[in-house]
Design a protein around this motif. Structure first.
Motif, short mmCIF file in Angstrom:
data_model
loop_
_atom_site.label_atom_id
_atom_site.label_comp_id
_atom_site.label_asym_id
_atom_site.label_seq_id
_atom_site.Cartn_x
_atom_site.Cartn_y
_atom_site.Cartn_z
N SER A 55 10.09 -5.95 7.70
CA SER A 55 9.42 -6.97 8.54
C SER A 55 7.73 -6.94 8.43
N ILE A 56 7.29 -5.92 8.65
CA ILE A 56 5.94 -5.65 8.46
C ILE A 56 5.48 -5.24 7.19
N PRO A 57 4.09 -6.00 6.84
CA PRO A 57 3.58 -5.67 5.34
C PRO A 57 3.44 -4.00 5.06
N THR A 58 3.67 -3.69 4.05
CA THR A 58 3.63 -2.33 3.63
C THR A 58 2.43 -1.38 4.10
N GLY A 59 1.20 -2.12 3.53
CA GLY A 59 -0.13 -1.56 4.02
C GLY A 59 -0.13 -1.26 5.47
#
Length: 107
Positions: A55-59
């Motif tokens: 759900s949260i961008p990888t970076g």
């Protein structure tokens, strides 16, 4: 919920880092308990990171996970007197906390 899982996973990073340190202490006997804590906490920490990254961008997720882990690991090391608690170190760790909070605000 993914952010709570991510923060908890970052905290587990500090647990496994501390357990890893305890397994390497030269006491002349086997360190089974810290090794078991290390294995369980590293698997849970990485599993939570994987869940949060859905759900949260990888970076962002990785930066927050590492940030939480490094701050808590350093705090633990200072509390247990393994590392000195200098004003500069505390100030810089506060900067990491501010950056992690900033990532939450812009994500």
């Amino acid at each position: 919920m993914p952010w709570i899982i991510l923060i908890f996973s970052g905290a587990l990073e500090a647990v496994w880092a501390a357990a890893l340190h305890r397994t390497s202490q030269n006491t002349g006997r086997r360190r089974i308990a810290p090794a078991a804590i290390f294995l369980v906490s590293v698997m849970a920490s990485l599993g939570g990171l994987a869940i949060a990254m859905q759900s949260i961008p990888t970076g962002t997720a990785y930066a927050v996970w590492v940030g939480v882990g490094v701050v808590l690991t350093s705090a633990y090391a200072m509390i247990t007197k393994v590392e000195p608690a200098t004003a500069g170190r505390i100030l810089l760790l506060g900067g990491i906390v501010a950056c992690v909070a900033g990532l939450k605000l812009v994500a």
